[in-house]
Design an enzyme around this catalytic site. Sequence first.
Site, mmCIF file in Angstrom:
data_model
loop_
_atom_site.group_PDB
_atom_site.id
_atom_site.type_symbol
_atom_site.label_atom_id
_atom_site.label_comp_id
_atom_site.label_asym_id
_atom_site.label_seq_id
_atom_site.Cartn_x
_atom_site.Cartn_y
_atom_site.Cartn_z
ATOM 1 N N ALA A 63 -1.551 2.459 1.717
ATOM 2 C CA ALA A 63 -0.537 2.918 2.826
ATOM 3 C C ALA A 63 -1.529 2.539 4.115
ATOM 4 C CB ALA A 63 -1.037 4.412 2.751
ATOM 5 N N GLY A 108 -2.039 3.647 -1.444
ATOM 6 C CA GLY A 108 -0.670 3.783 -1.387
ATOM 7 C C GLY A 108 0.240 3.167 -2.799
ATOM 8 N N GLU A 111 -0.036 3.928 -6.289
ATOM 9 C CA GLU A 111 1.191 5.511 -6.438
ATOM 10 C C GLU A 111 2.123 4.268 -6.421
ATOM 11 O OE1 GLU A 111 -1.838 6.729 -2.748
ATOM 12 O OE2 GLU A 111 -1.691 8.741 -4.743
ATOM 13 N N GLU A 131 -9.162 5.327 -2.505
ATOM 14 C CA GLU A 131 -9.642 6.251 -0.858
ATOM 15 C C GLU A 131 -10.676 6.884 -1.460
ATOM 16 O OE1 GLU A 131 -6.669 6.116 -2.877
ATOM 17 O OE2 GLU A 131 -5.197 6.088 -2.523
HETATM 18 N N1 CO8 Z 1 -3.633 -1.112 5.889
HETATM 19 C C1 CO8 Z 1 -2.872 -1.647 6.627
HETATM 20 N N2 CO8 Z 1 -3.333 -3.059 7.326
HETATM 21 C C2 CO8 Z 1 -3.475 -3.848 5.923
HETATM 22 C C3 CO8 Z 1 -4.059 -2.689 4.644
HETATM 23 C C4 CO8 Z 1 -3.671 -1.103 4.560
HETATM 24 N N3 CO8 Z 1 -4.218 -0.983 3.557
HETATM 25 N N4 CO8 Z 1 -4.012 -3.735 3.819
HETATM 26 C C5 CO8 Z 1 -4.044 -5.058 4.107
HETATM 27 N N5 CO8 Z 1 -3.761 -4.934 5.942
HETATM 28 C C6 CO8 Z 1 -3.543 -6.024 6.268
HETATM 29 C C7 CO8 Z 1 -5.284 -6.280 7.315
HETATM 30 O O1 CO8 Z 1 -6.047 -5.523 8.231
HETATM 31 C C8 CO8 Z 1 -5.267 -7.407 7.886
HETATM 32 O O2 CO8 Z 1 -3.964 -8.188 8.883
HETATM 33 P P1 CO8 Z 1 -5.040 -8.790 10.053
HETATM 34 O O3 CO8 Z 1 -4.768 -10.054 9.040
HETATM 35 O O4 CO8 Z 1 -3.943 -8.557 10.664
HETATM 36 O O5 CO8 Z 1 -5.802 -8.295 10.536
HETATM 37 C C9 CO8 Z 1 -3.719 -8.401 6.638
HETATM 38 O O6 CO8 Z 1 -2.921 -6.972 6.091
HETATM 39 C C10 CO8 Z 1 -4.228 -9.343 5.626
HETATM 40 O O7 CO8 Z 1 -5.497 -8.341 4.873
HETATM 41 P P2 CO8 Z 1 -6.910 -9.238 4.396
HETATM 42 O O8 CO8 Z 1 -7.481 -10.065 5.927
HETATM 43 O O9 CO8 Z 1 -8.011 -8.209 4.497
HETATM 44 O O10 CO8 Z 1 -6.860 -9.915 2.965
HETATM 45 P P3 CO8 Z 1 -7.444 -10.054 2.194
HETATM 46 O O11 CO8 Z 1 -7.028 -11.151 1.130
HETATM 47 O O12 CO8 Z 1 -9.171 -10.650 2.912
HETATM 48 O O13 CO8 Z 1 -8.110 -8.771 1.670
HETATM 49 C C11 CO8 Z 1 -7.067 -6.745 0.129
HETATM 50 C C12 CO8 Z 1 -7.048 -8.001 0.455
HETATM 51 C C13 CO8 Z 1 -8.256 -6.761 -0.512
HETATM 52 C C14 CO8 Z 1 -5.592 -6.087 -0.191
HETATM 53 C C15 CO8 Z 1 -7.700 -6.311 1.619
HETATM 54 O O14 CO8 Z 1 -7.072 -6.478 2.523
HETATM 55 C C16 CO8 Z 1 -7.862 -4.749 1.794
HETATM 56 O O15 CO8 Z 1 -8.725 -4.105 0.583
HETATM 57 N N6 CO8 Z 1 -6.874 -3.676 1.829
HETATM 58 C C17 CO8 Z 1 -6.877 -2.227 2.350
HETATM 59 C C18 CO8 Z 1 -6.863 -1.464 0.742
HETATM 60 C C19 CO8 Z 1 -6.645 -0.360 0.697
HETATM 61 O O16 CO8 Z 1 -7.907 -0.154 0.588
HETATM 62 N N7 CO8 Z 1 -6.311 0.683 0.270
HETATM 63 C C20 CO8 Z 1 -5.420 1.448 0.759
HETATM 64 C C21 CO8 Z 1 -5.360 2.411 1.702
HETATM 65 S S1 CO8 Z 1 -6.079 4.382 1.515
HETATM 66 C C22 CO8 Z 1 -4.385 4.359 1.096
HETATM 67 O O17 CO8 Z 1 -3.307 4.006 0.481
HETATM 68 C C23 CO8 Z 1 -3.764 6.057 0.464
HETATM 69 C C24 CO8 Z 1 -2.103 6.940 0.196
HETATM 70 C C25 CO8 Z 1 -2.312 7.705 0.402
HETATM 71 C C26 CO8 Z 1 -2.125 8.240 1.772
HETATM 72 C C27 CO8 Z 1 -1.127 9.985 1.952
HETATM 73 C C28 CO8 Z 1 -1.992 10.170 2.994
HETATM 74 C C29 CO8 Z 1 -1.953 11.443 3.679
#
Ligand code: CO8
Length: 258
Positions: A63, A108, A111, A131
């Site tokens: 998400a 997400g 999920e 999360e």
């Molecule tokens: N949300 C928003 N932006 C994201 C997300 C995300 N989940 N994942 C990646 N991005 C964006 C980055 O911010 C980046 O944007 P920008 O270029 O503008 O800085 C772009 O995508 C590329 O990402 P990275 O530069 O970080 O790419 P890397 O190759 O270095 O890393 C990763 C890839 C490891 C996947 C890294 O991006 C990462 O850790 N992402 C987050 C993963 C994460 O924690 N996901 C879980 C989120 S929480 C969730 O999903 C909860 C679900 C339930 C919701 C319930 C609501 C109540």
Amino acid sequence: MEFVTYEAEGLISIITINRPNALNALNSQVLEELDQILDQIDTASVRALILTGAGNKSFVAGADIAEMSTFTKKEGEAFGKRGNHIFRRLETFPPPVIAAVNGFALGGGCELCLSCDIRICSENAVFGQPEAGLGITPGFGGTQRLARIIGPGMAKQMIFTARNIKAEEAYRIGLVNGVYPQKELLLEAKKMAKGIADNAPIAVRNCKKAINEGLQVDMDQAVAMEERLFGDCFETLDQKEGMKAFLEKRKEKTFLMK
Ligand code: CO8
């Protein structure tokens, strides 16, 4: 639509989450578009659906953390409700849904693939529920579906430690049914979808219902449900065709979903 695309190829359809700048992360707009796509699909003419992500790096990286970062309790719960509603639609969607996980499936995103019937992935796929490290719980069904698919012990380990796992480990613990080179993934998903589409659609849909709903009730209720769904197939034209083809030693069958 801006972030979700839909293509039909004969009896198979492909939904692609397409927000590559954010690794296909699910913001409110992506969720709304996914919901709208499900509204628009004519389930009578689709025998199997494939869900994937655009590009070769990410299925869905979760998400949208930027969007969630300022949520109040009420907004968090509402976002969870919205996601759960859409994921549940996917889970109960009449034709089977195959997730072709082509990279990161985090939070997400993990999920989302859990709410599909079958998961296959590319060799570079990474799964995880990060999360707890972000100060929240999984909120789109992860605590429930992960435990049902890989068992509570392994699900608790993944969720409590927030540790990501690679494709081979996902395969070993039964999270995915197969691992393929990235460039073969969609082809394999289509092959599997075709294998499903070749069978009698009323029977396939009744099987999906029997498995999904049967897992939620005790065995006596579950087998009674199976009996009803089994009985339901008789007198359909497809049952006549399937059995006639066998008796005539005929390989080609035409199932009309009638
Ligand atoms: N949300 C928003 N932006 C994201 C997300 C995300 N989940 N994942 C990646 N991005 C964006 C980055 O911010 C980046 O944007 P920008 O270029 O503008 O800085 C772009 O995508 C590329 O990402 P990275 O530069 O970080 O790419 P890397 O190759 O270095 O890393 C990763 C890839 C490891 C996947 C890294 O991006 C990462 O850790 N992402 C987050 C993963 C994460 O924690 N996901 C879980 C989120 S929480 C969730 O999903 C909860 C679900 C339930 C919701 C319930 C609501 C109540």
